[in-house]
Design a protein around this motif. Sequence first.
Motif, mmCIF file in Angstrom:
data_model
loop_
_atom_site.group_PDB
_atom_site.id
_atom_site.type_symbol
_atom_site.label_atom_id
_atom_site.label_comp_id
_atom_site.label_asym_id
_atom_site.label_seq_id
_atom_site.Cartn_x
_atom_site.Cartn_y
_atom_site.Cartn_z
ATOM 1 N N LEU A 250 -10.299 -4.354 -39.899
ATOM 2 C CA LEU A 250 -9.271 -3.333 -40.032
ATOM 3 C C LEU A 250 -8.400 -3.600 -41.262
ATOM 4 O O LEU A 250 -8.109 -4.749 -41.587
ATOM 5 N N LYS A 251 -7.982 -2.540 -41.934
ATOM 6 C CA LYS A 251 -7.198 -2.698 -43.161
ATOM 7 C C LYS A 251 -5.772 -3.167 -42.912
ATOM 8 O O LYS A 251 -5.176 -3.847 -43.748
ATOM 9 N N ASN A 252 -5.207 -2.800 -41.769
ATOM 10 C CA ASN A 252 -3.791 -3.062 -41.510
ATOM 11 C C ASN A 252 -3.625 -3.434 -40.039
ATOM 12 O O ASN A 252 -3.245 -2.604 -39.215
ATOM 13 N N SER A 253 -3.939 -4.685 -39.710
ATOM 14 C CA SER A 253 -3.990 -5.074 -38.300
ATOM 15 C C SER A 253 -3.062 -6.236 -37.978
ATOM 16 O O SER A 253 -2.717 -7.052 -38.834
ATOM 17 N N THR A 254 -2.669 -6.281 -36.708
ATOM 18 C CA THR A 254 -1.945 -7.405 -36.130
ATOM 19 C C THR A 254 -2.752 -7.884 -34.936
ATOM 20 O O THR A 254 -3.096 -7.081 -34.060
ATOM 21 N N LEU A 255 -3.084 -9.160 -34.894
ATOM 22 C CA LEU A 255 -3.887 -9.736 -33.813
ATOM 23 C C LEU A 255 -3.007 -10.597 -32.924
ATOM 24 O O LEU A 255 -2.256 -11.436 -33.414
ATOM 25 N N LYS A 256 -3.118 -10.380 -31.609
ATOM 26 C CA LYS A 256 -2.391 -11.223 -30.658
ATOM 27 C C LYS A 256 -3.344 -11.638 -29.544
ATOM 28 O O LYS A 256 -3.962 -10.779 -28.902
ATOM 29 N N ILE A 257 -3.452 -12.940 -29.336
ATOM 30 C CA ILE A 257 -4.333 -13.494 -28.313
ATOM 31 C C ILE A 257 -3.471 -14.151 -27.244
ATOM 32 O O ILE A 257 -2.555 -14.917 -27.548
ATOM 33 N N TYR A 258 -3.782 -13.855 -25.978
ATOM 34 C CA TYR A 258 -2.987 -14.341 -24.850
ATOM 35 C C TYR A 258 -3.745 -15.442 -24.117
ATOM 36 O O TYR A 258 -4.874 -15.241 -23.662
ATOM 37 N N LYS A 259 -3.120 -16.560 -23.977
ATOM 38 C CA LYS A 259 -3.749 -17.697 -23.306
ATOM 39 C C LYS A 259 -3.904 -17.426 -21.811
ATOM 40 O O LYS A 259 -2.925 -17.126 -21.121
ATOM 41 N N GLY A 260 -5.148 -17.515 -21.329
ATOM 42 C CA GLY A 260 -5.426 -17.397 -19.907
ATOM 43 C C GLY A 260 -5.496 -15.986 -19.367
ATOM 44 O O GLY A 260 -5.780 -15.790 -18.186
ATOM 45 N N PHE A 261 -5.261 -14.967 -20.209
ATOM 46 C CA PHE A 261 -5.267 -13.588 -19.714
ATOM 47 C C PHE A 261 -6.704 -13.093 -19.554
ATOM 48 O O PHE A 261 -7.568 -13.388 -20.381
ATOM 49 N N PRO A 262 -6.961 -12.290 -18.503
ATOM 50 C CA PRO A 262 -8.307 -11.773 -18.239
ATOM 51 C C PRO A 262 -8.569 -10.448 -18.957
ATOM 52 O O PRO A 262 -7.690 -9.919 -19.657
ATOM 53 N N HIS A 263 -9.760 -9.905 -18.730
ATOM 54 C CA HIS A 263 -10.128 -8.622 -19.330
ATOM 55 C C HIS A 263 -9.172 -7.518 -18.902
ATOM 56 O O HIS A 263 -8.748 -6.706 -19.718
ATOM 57 N N GLY A 264 -8.833 -7.487 -17.629
ATOM 58 C CA GLY A 264 -7.957 -6.442 -17.100
ATOM 59 C C GLY A 264 -6.486 -6.765 -17.214
ATOM 60 O O GLY A 264 -5.690 -6.423 -16.333
ATOM 61 N N MET A 265 -6.095 -7.368 -18.321
ATOM 62 C CA MET A 265 -4.720 -7.855 -18.456
ATOM 63 C C MET A 265 -3.685 -6.739 -18.532
ATOM 64 O O MET A 265 -2.510 -6.965 -18.258
ATOM 65 N N ALA A 266 -4.105 -5.523 -18.876
ATOM 66 C CA ALA A 266 -3.144 -4.422 -18.888
ATOM 67 C C ALA A 266 -2.655 -4.098 -17.485
ATOM 68 O O ALA A 266 -1.606 -3.474 -17.310
ATOM 69 N N THR A 267 -3.414 -4.541 -16.479
ATOM 70 C CA THR A 267 -2.987 -4.402 -15.082
ATOM 71 C C THR A 267 -2.329 -5.679 -14.580
ATOM 72 O O THR A 267 -1.230 -5.651 -14.035
ATOM 73 N N THR A 268 -3.000 -6.822 -14.776
ATOM 74 C CA THR A 268 -2.480 -8.078 -14.217
ATOM 75 C C THR A 268 -1.236 -8.569 -14.935
ATOM 76 O O THR A 268 -0.413 -9.271 -14.343
ATOM 77 N N HIS A 269 -1.087 -8.230 -16.197
ATOM 78 C CA HIS A 269 0.059 -8.665 -16.995
ATOM 79 C C HIS A 269 0.687 -7.467 -17.712
ATOM 80 O O HIS A 269 1.027 -7.531 -18.902
ATOM 81 N N ALA A 270 0.837 -6.380 -16.959
ATOM 82 C CA ALA A 270 1.336 -5.135 -17.555
ATOM 83 C C ALA A 270 2.713 -5.304 -18.193
ATOM 84 O O ALA A 270 2.991 -4.701 -19.237
ATOM 85 N N ASP A 271 3.566 -6.130 -17.605
ATOM 86 C CA ASP A 271 4.915 -6.287 -18.150
ATOM 87 C C ASP A 271 4.876 -6.857 -19.564
ATOM 88 O O ASP A 271 5.614 -6.396 -20.456
ATOM 89 N N VAL A 272 3.985 -7.804 -19.798
ATOM 90 C CA VAL A 272 3.862 -8.418 -21.123
ATOM 91 C C VAL A 272 3.206 -7.447 -22.107
ATOM 92 O O VAL A 272 3.697 -7.235 -23.221
ATOM 93 N N ILE A 273 2.086 -6.855 -21.699
ATOM 94 C CA ILE A 273 1.328 -5.972 -22.578
ATOM 95 C C ILE A 273 2.160 -4.747 -22.964
ATOM 96 O O ILE A 273 2.187 -4.339 -24.140
ATOM 97 N N ASN A 274 2.831 -4.145 -21.999
ATOM 98 C CA ASN A 274 3.628 -2.947 -22.283
ATOM 99 C C ASN A 274 4.716 -3.229 -23.315
ATOM 100 O O ASN A 274 4.945 -2.430 -24.240
ATOM 101 N N GLN A 275 5.392 -4.337 -23.160
ATOM 102 C CA GLN A 275 6.469 -4.665 -24.102
ATOM 103 C C GLN A 275 5.934 -4.938 -25.498
ATOM 104 O O GLN A 275 6.547 -4.531 -26.490
ATOM 105 N N ASP A 276 4.789 -5.594 -25.579
ATOM 106 C CA ASP A 276 4.215 -5.881 -26.892
ATOM 107 C C ASP A 276 3.756 -4.598 -27.588
ATOM 108 O O ASP A 276 3.894 -4.448 -28.802
ATOM 109 N N ILE A 277 3.194 -3.669 -26.809
ATOM 110 C CA ILE A 277 2.804 -2.384 -27.393
ATOM 111 C C ILE A 277 4.045 -1.616 -27.841
ATOM 112 O O ILE A 277 4.074 -1.039 -28.941
ATOM 113 N N LEU A 278 5.070 -1.608 -27.003
ATOM 114 C CA LEU A 278 6.316 -0.904 -27.355
ATOM 115 C C LEU A 278 6.908 -1.456 -28.646
ATOM 116 O O LEU A 278 7.329 -0.683 -29.526
#
Length: 283
Positions: A250-278
């Motif tokens: 990607l030409k203009n990207s930001t990469l963030k990797i979460y330690k220990g988070f699973p594939h469905g992290m938007a559900t299991t860790h929604a509080d973290v993911i939502n804030q980072d997207i916001l």
Amino acid sequence: MTAEQPGHGYVTTEDSTRIFYKDWGPRDAQPIVFHHGWPLSGDDWDNQMLFFLAKGYRVIAHDRRGHGRSEQVSGGHDMDHYASDVASLVRQLDLRNAIHIGHSTGGGEATRYVARHGKGRVAKLVLIGAVPPLMLKTPNNPEGLPIEALDGYREALAANRAQLYHDIANGPFYGFNRPGATPSAAVSHNWWRQGMMGAANAHYLGVKAFSETDFTEDLKMIDVPALVLHGDDDQVVPLAISAPRSAQLLKNSTLKIYKGFPHGMATTHADVINQDILSFITK
């Protein structure tokens, strides 16, 4: 386009397939379009839709063809049709300056849509546990998944789809198979419910779509700001073959990797993911 009632409706695609969508929030607010994973539906984004709706955004989630409440058609279960279907939705709702957020297979769909159809309509892209650039093991992608593993998905789906979906939801998708995990029967059942709403043929063919599509050139074409999120314990889309490579392409990207988070992290860790997207979409 005529909505059946405020907040949801159907759009008709170029090949006359009816696609279900949900559309909540002020029509003059910035739109966020959510792209769900295999074999789910727009319902998988309930948490994010409520969160961003409360922040003043217009939130839209559709059910991919053959999934959820969309039409169970025989053909078109490939990334080109998936992206074209999204383009039909975007045109009929006249969405502009939109943020597209895709998880897993939906990350592939969002990538192809933004690259091939999104010019002038897209503000930002977010990929979560997404399948690009390429999942399948090939001579040029030696760390990818062997075709035998993907054939295993197809064989299990054809033999007993209900059991396969039970096993995925209760195991690798949310990391509920890991030592010390706290499984949620409700979350697993909701995954199973969404999967069983869709068509077996669409899901069977969808395995090829999400695993064998090469998004390398699509990623290179995208110039809008992109956020790439991935868990390092993703058992469905391994980190090594996905997010870091997509971020490089990607030409203009930001990469963030979460330690220990699973594939469905938007559900299991929604509080973290939502804030980072916001944080990403407001900066």
